[in-house]
Write a protein that holds these residues in place. Structure first.
Motif, PDB file in Angstrom:
ATOM      1  N   GLN A 261      -1.596  -3.723  -5.191  1.00 31.62           N
ATOM      2  CA  GLN A 261      -0.462  -3.856  -4.275  1.00 31.62           C
ATOM      3  C   GLN A 261       0.859  -3.709  -5.017  1.00 31.62           C
ATOM      4  O   GLN A 261       1.806  -3.093  -4.509  1.00 31.62           O
ATOM      5  CB  GLN A 261      -0.530  -5.211  -3.570  1.00 31.62           C
TER       6      GLN A 261
ATOM      7  N   ARG B 183       1.566  -0.116  -5.654  1.00 25.86           N
ATOM      8  CA  ARG B 183       2.127   0.543  -4.475  1.00 25.86           C
ATOM      9  C   ARG B 183       3.608   0.205  -4.323  1.00 25.86           C
ATOM     10  O   ARG B 183       4.405   1.043  -3.897  1.00 25.86           O
ATOM     11  CB  ARG B 183       1.360   0.116  -3.221  1.00 25.86           C
TER      12      ARG B 183
ATOM     13  N   VAL C 199      -4.151   1.718  -5.972  1.00 24.12           N
ATOM     14  CA  VAL C 199      -3.106   1.257  -5.057  1.00 24.12           C
ATOM     15  C   VAL C 199      -3.743   0.636  -3.819  1.00 24.12           C
ATOM     16  O   VAL C 199      -4.850   1.011  -3.419  1.00 24.12           O
ATOM     17  CB  VAL C 199      -2.150   2.392  -4.627  1.00 24.12           C
TER      18      VAL C 199
END
Length: 286
Positions: A180, A183, A217
């Motif tokens: 996360q 990303r 991601v």
């Protein structure tokens, strides 16, 4: 790009240039015009592209690059929503600003947190910074109020000794957190805060270094986590993510359990325990 996107883009650009006068963009006013607004050749000149190219763009016969779209957005004085719309019609992802101000929890999210007495919830901002939380989230995950503001970050917390004990499957939780955060790096390219955070975690933890280098991601969506809580015992929680419409960089994370389950009863017990230790629930981060 959808089937009608090129023509929609052309119509949108025509409408926007029709709203501008030559004087508003620094050009001589001249004689009264039969058609209001800027001419195609004027927009092209100010955007430093050829008139033929701009004409074909309005006619839906060419796809513009991101630099060209940025130049046209500047010339037509598009606001943030209009600019995002142009990029969407063109099938492009608008670049996010490198300079970002101090982020504070949205008032409506804070009010929602204050009313969620029986559901653990917190608000994550950019870089997975913890912006706000309710007492039950603090009782469940950790005492956010005792963490220095600069370290009040979920990714940092996940790699702490306390979290390794709390999460039954810590490795899976940590891997997801790293994915996360990766990303986040795509959405906040050039962020000094993010660079500092990644450097700190890389220096601190070899697992983080290895998983960060893998370039996986993940988005914050939904999932299940099992916690070995020191007070409430084993809790199997479903978590969900709600994105704030007024600031998409803020997300409300909630943990719930089906009524009648041992976890639901455990949360009720934890809420009762936490009721006597309500603490400040908001902060600011860059």
């Amino acid at each position: 790009m959808t089937r009608n996107a090129p023509s929609e883009l052309g119509e949108f650009l025509k409408a926007r240039r029709a709203e501008l006068s030559p004087r508003s963009v620094g050009l001589p006013g001249g004689a009264v015009r039969r058609v209001p607004g800027l001419r195609r050749e004027e927009v092209a000149m100010l955007a430093a592209i050829s008139t033929d190219y701009y004409t074909r763009l309005e006619q839906g016969r060419v796809q513009a690059s991101e630099p060209v779209l940025n130049a046209i957005a500047r010339v037509l004085d598009l606001d943030e929503d209009q600019r995002a719309y142009v990029f969407e019609l063109a099938g492009k992802e608008p670049a996010r600003p490198r300079t970002q101000g101090v982020q504070t929890v949205q008032p409506q999210l804070q009010r929602l947190l204050d009313d969620l007495g029986s559901i653990p919830a917190m608000v994550l901002g950019r870089h997975m910074d913890v912006l706000a939380w309710n007492p039950l989230a603090a009782a469940l995950v950790g005492d956010f109020g005792q963490i220095p503001e600069k370290d009040r970050n979920y990714a940092l917390m996940v790699f702490s000794p306390a979290m390794r004990e709390l999460y039954a499957d810590w490795e899976s939780t940590a891997r997801i957190a790293v994915a996360q955060l990766r990303r986040e790096a795509a959405h906040n390219a050039g962020s000094a805060r993010l660079t500092s955070l990644v450097n700190e975690l890389s220096e601190r933890d070899p697992d983080f270094r290895r998983w960060w280098a893998a370039h996986h991601v993940a988005a914050r969506t939904v999932g299940t986590k099992t916690l070995n809580h020191p007070i409430a015992g084993t809790l199997v929680l479903e978590w969900d993510t709600l994105t704030c419409s007024t600031d998409p960089d803020q997300q409300l994370i909630v943990w719930t359990a089906a009524p009648g389950t041992p976890t639901h009863e455990g949360l009720r017990f934890l809420a009762s325990w936490a009721a006597d230790s309500h603490e400040p629930t908001r902060g600011t981060t860059n």
